[in-house]
Design an enzyme around this catalytic site. Structure first.
Site, PDB file in Angstrom:
ATOM      1  N   LYS A 123       0.821  -1.209   0.000  1.00 14.04           N
ATOM      2  CA  LYS A 123       0.000   0.000   0.000  1.00 14.04           C
ATOM      3  C   LYS A 123       0.855   1.258   0.000  1.00 14.04           C
ATOM      4  CE  LYS A 123      -4.384  -1.594   1.992  1.00 14.04           C
ATOM      5  NZ  LYS A 123      -5.428  -1.354   2.984  1.00 14.04           N
ATOM      6  N   LYS A 204      -5.512 -10.284  -6.380  1.00 11.32           N
ATOM      7  CA  LYS A 204      -6.738 -10.513  -5.609  1.00 11.32           C
ATOM      8  C   LYS A 204      -7.801  -9.475  -5.986  1.00 11.32           C
ATOM      9  CE  LYS A 204      -6.848  -8.025  -1.275  1.00 11.32           C
ATOM     10  NZ  LYS A 204      -7.992  -7.819  -0.440  1.00 11.32           N
ATOM     11  N   LYS A 207     -10.980  -3.658  -3.781  1.00 12.33           N
ATOM     12  CA  LYS A 207     -11.654  -2.365  -3.949  1.00 12.33           C
ATOM     13  C   LYS A 207     -10.744  -1.379  -4.680  1.00 12.33           C
ATOM     14  CE  LYS A 207     -13.995  -2.997   0.391  1.00 12.33           C
ATOM     15  NZ  LYS A 207     -13.587  -2.983   1.788  1.00 12.33           N
TER      16      LYS A 207
HETATM   17  P1  ATP Z   1      -9.864  -4.611  -0.628  1.00 17.46           P
HETATM   18  O1  ATP Z   1      -8.547  -5.211  -0.917  1.00 17.46           O
HETATM   19  O2  ATP Z   1     -10.942  -5.176  -1.457  1.00 17.46           O
HETATM   20  O3  ATP Z   1      -9.797  -3.121  -0.645  1.00 17.46           O
HETATM   21  P2  ATP Z   1      -9.352  -5.057   2.014  1.00 17.46           P
HETATM   22  O4  ATP Z   1      -8.628  -6.372   2.091  1.00 17.46           O
HETATM   23  O5  ATP Z   1      -8.479  -3.862   1.987  1.00 17.46           O
HETATM   24  O6  ATP Z   1     -10.323  -5.046   0.806  1.00 17.46           O
HETATM   25  P3  ATP Z   1     -11.629  -5.208   3.791  1.00 17.46           P
HETATM   26  O7  ATP Z   1     -12.655  -4.669   2.895  1.00 17.46           O
HETATM   27  O8  ATP Z   1     -11.660  -4.673   5.161  1.00 17.46           O
HETATM   28  O9  ATP Z   1     -10.173  -4.911   3.290  1.00 17.46           O
HETATM   29  O10 ATP Z   1     -11.745  -6.790   3.839  1.00 17.46           O
HETATM   30  C1  ATP Z   1     -12.770  -7.421   4.529  1.00 17.46           C
HETATM   31  C2  ATP Z   1     -12.527  -8.893   4.505  1.00 17.46           C
HETATM   32  O11 ATP Z   1     -12.558  -9.369   3.154  1.00 17.46           O
HETATM   33  C3  ATP Z   1     -11.168  -9.312   5.066  1.00 17.46           C
HETATM   34  O12 ATP Z   1     -11.340 -10.443   5.895  1.00 17.46           O
HETATM   35  C4  ATP Z   1     -10.355  -9.650   3.848  1.00 17.46           C
HETATM   36  O13 ATP Z   1      -9.386 -10.632   4.134  1.00 17.46           O
HETATM   37  C5  ATP Z   1     -11.434 -10.185   2.919  1.00 17.46           C
HETATM   38  N1  ATP Z   1     -11.063 -10.047   1.508  1.00 17.46           N
HETATM   39  C6  ATP Z   1     -10.753  -8.903   0.857  1.00 17.46           C
HETATM   40  N2  ATP Z   1     -10.521  -9.155  -0.446  1.00 17.46           N
HETATM   41  C7  ATP Z   1     -10.673 -10.501  -0.622  1.00 17.46           C
HETATM   42  C8  ATP Z   1     -10.569 -11.386  -1.759  1.00 17.46           C
HETATM   43  N3  ATP Z   1     -10.255 -10.945  -2.959  1.00 17.46           N
HETATM   44  N4  ATP Z   1     -10.807 -12.697  -1.558  1.00 17.46           N
HETATM   45  C9  ATP Z   1     -11.142 -13.168  -0.329  1.00 17.46           C
HETATM   46  N5  ATP Z   1     -11.251 -12.392   0.776  1.00 17.46           N
HETATM   47  C10 ATP Z   1     -11.026 -11.074   0.643  1.00 17.46           C
END
Ligand code: ATP
Ligand code: LTN
Length: 348
Positions: A123, A204, A207
């Protein structure tokens, strides 16, 4: 006396804590990697789920959008099936113990532990200016978990390193000041833990890349849009529909993984379902059908909840009150152990 509270095993039901950021629209990866599992196990556990707005501001946010997304995410989580009778759902910023707890834990966390976090490295490389909060993010997450003496932390694969850091901090604190924290376990689902981007199955679903057309399936996308994104998913030029670790076949593997996580079928059953498919087009069509069928009722409940803002606020206020009732005494215990004076009447 405090010893009794500490050992998770002495509770009749395991205590779960997890969090999700209100930093953009919730997508299929969040749902399959985390939220679906929270909903499925809520009956067997004591549950605390947190909308982590304080984590979201570790990178720049637009204030009005953040406020709106926080309420929208709360409605989405209830719509996805979290039952307020079984779960405490609350907004992190409504419960002051989280910020205070993070400060206390900062003072026992070596800087080197934070500099090693892979999510921080990823990040921070994408930011022009990196906030101290971004580096400190995992300590706030440790405070979230440890303040509730959580036994289990159900998260997607990407958060495993952060939960391991929370374990290290708990152990270090227990070693320095005597048994205080339950050492939590990460709980990672065997399917759906890492849903990959539809446009690029080597990253992955995130967002961060949601602006790229066809990358995510948002929980609130129209069915037509969901179908379009899934039908356009990147695959290889073969036609065999099988689970595989071959990086060349990551696209098909991802679609099958989504199918498995949504339907709850075994790998064998999933492959059997496509035994007479004529190609990847059939696979995509079927995946789109099950995804739309799973998410449509959630969208409908979401719309109802968003139409009643007073009820949503009421539920979040109850959540914050319940969360504070657990975390405030724990915060005092931490302060006391570290040699801070705590208010009279706290029993310490
Ligand atoms: P993103 O990467 O989509 O911005 P994030 O990981 O920064 O999301 P959160 O939105 O807080 O953060 O994630 C909420 C939950 O979703 C966490 O438990 C995270 O591990 C899970 N998660 C996020 N992206 C994925 C994915 N692509 N596959 C499976 N689990 C995910
Ligand atoms: N960092 C997590 C969200 C999060 C969390 C937590 C998860 C904040 N606090 C406590 C589990 C437990 C993320 O971005 N997914």
């Amino acid at each position: 006396m405090a010893e009794q509270v500490k050992s998770g095993s002495q509770r009749s039901r395991k205590r779960v804590f997890s969090g999700i950021q209100p930093s953009g629209d919730m997508h299929l990866g969040n749902y399959l990697g985390a939220v679906k599992g929270w909903v499925q196990r809520q009956h067997e556990r004591e549950n605390f789920f947190c909308i982590v707005d304080l984590h979201a501001i570790t990178v720049p946010q637009k204030p009005d959008e953040l406020r709106e997304q926080t309420r929208s995410l709360a409605a989405m989580l209830f719509a996805a099936g979290l039952d307020p009778k079984l779960c405490t759902l609350f907004v992190q910023g409504h419960v002051a113990a989280h910020s205070e707890g993070a400060w206390l834990l900062n003072c026992v966390t070596p800087l080197g532990w934070l500099e090693r976090m892979t999510q921080y490295k990823d990040k921070s490389a994408k930011q022009e200016s990196v906030s101290t909060g971004l580096l400190d993010y995992p300590v706030l997450m440790a405070a979230d978990i440890l303040l509730y003496d959580a036994d289990e932390v159900p998260v997607g694969e990407d958060q495993k390193q952060h939960v391991e850091l929370a374990r290290d901090i708990a152990q270090r604190f227990n070693h320095l000041y005597g048994e205080t924290f339950v050492v939590p376990e990460p709980v990672i689902p065997d399917t759906g833990a890492r849903v990959m981007g539809l446009d690029n199955p080597t990253v992955k679903m995130s967002k961060t890349f949601a602006h790229i057309r066809g990358h995510v399936v948002r929980m609130l996308d129209e069915p037509k849009e969901m179908e379009r994104s899934i039908m356009r998913a990147v695959t290889d030029s073969g036609k065999e529909i099988r689970f595989s670790n071959d990086p060349e076949r990551a696209g098909v593997n991802n679609l099958l993984g989504i199918y498995k996580a949504v339907t709850g079928k075994s790998k064998q059953e999933c492959e059997n379902d496509f035994a007479d498919a004529r190609g990847y087009g059939d696979l995509k069509k079927r995946v789109a059908e099950v995804v739309v069928a799973e998410l449509t009722p959630i969208r409908e409940r979401y719309d109802e909840l968003m139409a009643d803002p007073a009820e949503l606020d009421r539920l979040l206020a109850i959540g914050a009150e319940q969360a504070a009732a657990v975390s405030a005494p724990k915060l005092n215990e931490i302060k006391h152990k570290m040699g801070l004076t705590v208010p009279t009447g706290s029993g310490l």
